[in-house]
Design a protein around this motif. Structure first.
Motif, mmCIF file in Angstrom:
data_model
loop_
_atom_site.group_PDB
_atom_site.id
_atom_site.type_symbol
_atom_site.label_atom_id
_atom_site.label_comp_id
_atom_site.label_asym_id
_atom_site.label_seq_id
_atom_site.Cartn_x
_atom_site.Cartn_y
_atom_site.Cartn_z
ATOM 1 N N LEU A 32 92.706 30.703 7.258
ATOM 2 C CA LEU A 32 91.647 31.468 8.306
ATOM 3 C C LEU A 32 91.530 31.962 7.598
ATOM 4 C CD1 LEU A 32 94.549 30.821 11.319
ATOM 5 C CD2 LEU A 32 92.901 29.397 11.107
ATOM 6 N N GLY A 33 92.193 32.830 6.441
ATOM 7 C CA GLY A 33 91.576 34.355 5.739
ATOM 8 C C GLY A 33 90.123 33.586 5.528
ATOM 9 N N SER A 34 89.522 32.370 5.453
ATOM 10 C CA SER A 34 88.680 32.332 4.745
ATOM 11 C C SER A 34 87.219 32.617 5.678
ATOM 12 C CB SER A 34 88.952 31.159 4.176
ATOM 13 O OG SER A 34 88.912 29.968 5.373
ATOM 14 N N VAL A 35 88.065 32.746 6.764
ATOM 15 C CA VAL A 35 86.982 32.731 8.182
ATOM 16 C C VAL A 35 87.033 34.356 8.254
ATOM 17 C CG1 VAL A 35 86.450 29.965 8.149
ATOM 18 C CG2 VAL A 35 88.536 31.829 9.557
ATOM 19 N N GLY A 36 87.604 35.097 8.075
ATOM 20 C CA GLY A 36 87.576 36.385 8.590
ATOM 21 C C GLY A 36 88.674 36.921 9.135
ATOM 22 N N TYR A 37 89.674 35.724 9.643
ATOM 23 C CA TYR A 37 91.456 36.825 10.513
ATOM 24 C C TYR A 37 91.842 36.839 9.417
ATOM 25 C CZ TYR A 37 89.943 33.566 14.292
ATOM 26 O OH TYR A 37 88.606 32.959 14.676
ATOM 27 N N GLU A 38 92.205 38.265 9.700
ATOM 28 C CA GLU A 38 93.070 38.966 9.175
ATOM 29 C C GLU A 38 94.698 38.537 9.601
ATOM 30 O OE1 GLU A 38 92.978 41.846 7.361
ATOM 31 O OE2 GLU A 38 90.623 41.288 7.056
ATOM 32 N N LYS A 39 95.924 38.370 8.440
ATOM 33 C CA LYS A 39 97.289 38.278 8.577
ATOM 34 C C LYS A 39 97.636 38.901 10.152
ATOM 35 C CE LYS A 39 101.247 37.220 6.187
ATOM 36 N NZ LYS A 39 102.348 38.031 5.034
ATOM 37 N N SER A 40 97.281 39.713 10.308
ATOM 38 C CA SER A 40 97.475 40.658 11.640
ATOM 39 C C SER A 40 97.373 40.328 12.883
ATOM 40 C CB SER A 40 97.729 42.230 11.282
ATOM 41 O OG SER A 40 96.267 42.225 11.307
ATOM 42 N N ASP A 41 95.777 40.081 13.319
ATOM 43 C CA ASP A 41 94.951 38.992 14.421
ATOM 44 C C ASP A 41 95.951 37.929 14.307
ATOM 45 O OD1 ASP A 41 94.005 41.286 13.830
ATOM 46 O OD2 ASP A 41 91.645 40.030 12.551
#
Length: 128
Positions: A63-72
């Motif tokens: 999910l981080g590869s498409v721009g989501y932060e872990k906190s999101d």
């Protein structure tokens, strides 16, 4: 003066027609990545009997590869060992940033929080 007024009235709708379809396609792609991440996570969790930290980190990395932060990212799932024959469940909820972004800003002036939510279930293959 009239032409200038008409020009300024048409600018928001021109921007909407030019950019909103592209933003919607970007968000549709991000939604598919969320769906793939939870499906892949549940398949791996079925072997272990529950979602391990390594499995969760792999989903966060996808999910981080498409721009989501872990906190999101909001995850709910089976975190305790489950024996064979019982079901392992998992769900991901992430914000939907770009869909209808321009439409809401230009036309209504309000931006409502939207989310992508996907869940998956699979029977556990873990044998004690």
């Amino acid at each position: 003066m009239e032409k200038l007024l008409v020009f300024f009235m048409l600018i928001p709708f021109t921007l909407l027609l030019l950019f909103q379809p592209s933003l919607d396609r970007v968000e549709e792609g991000r939604e598919k990545v969320v769906q793939v991440a939870i499906q892949r996570g549940v398949e791996r969790a079925a072997i272990e009997g529950y979602f391990t930290e390594e499995n969760l980190e792999d989903m966060y990395k996808i999910l981080g590869s498409v721009g989501y932060e872990k906190s999101d990212i909001e995850f709910k799932g089976t975190l305790t060992p489950t024996t064979r024959g019982e079901y392992i469940e998992g769900s991901l909820k992430v914000p939907n940033h770009y869909q209808f972004l321009l439409f809401e800003n230009i036309v209504t002036g309000e931006v409502e929080e939207k989310y992508h939510f996907h869940s998956a279930t699979r029977m556990s293959e873990f044998i004690n």
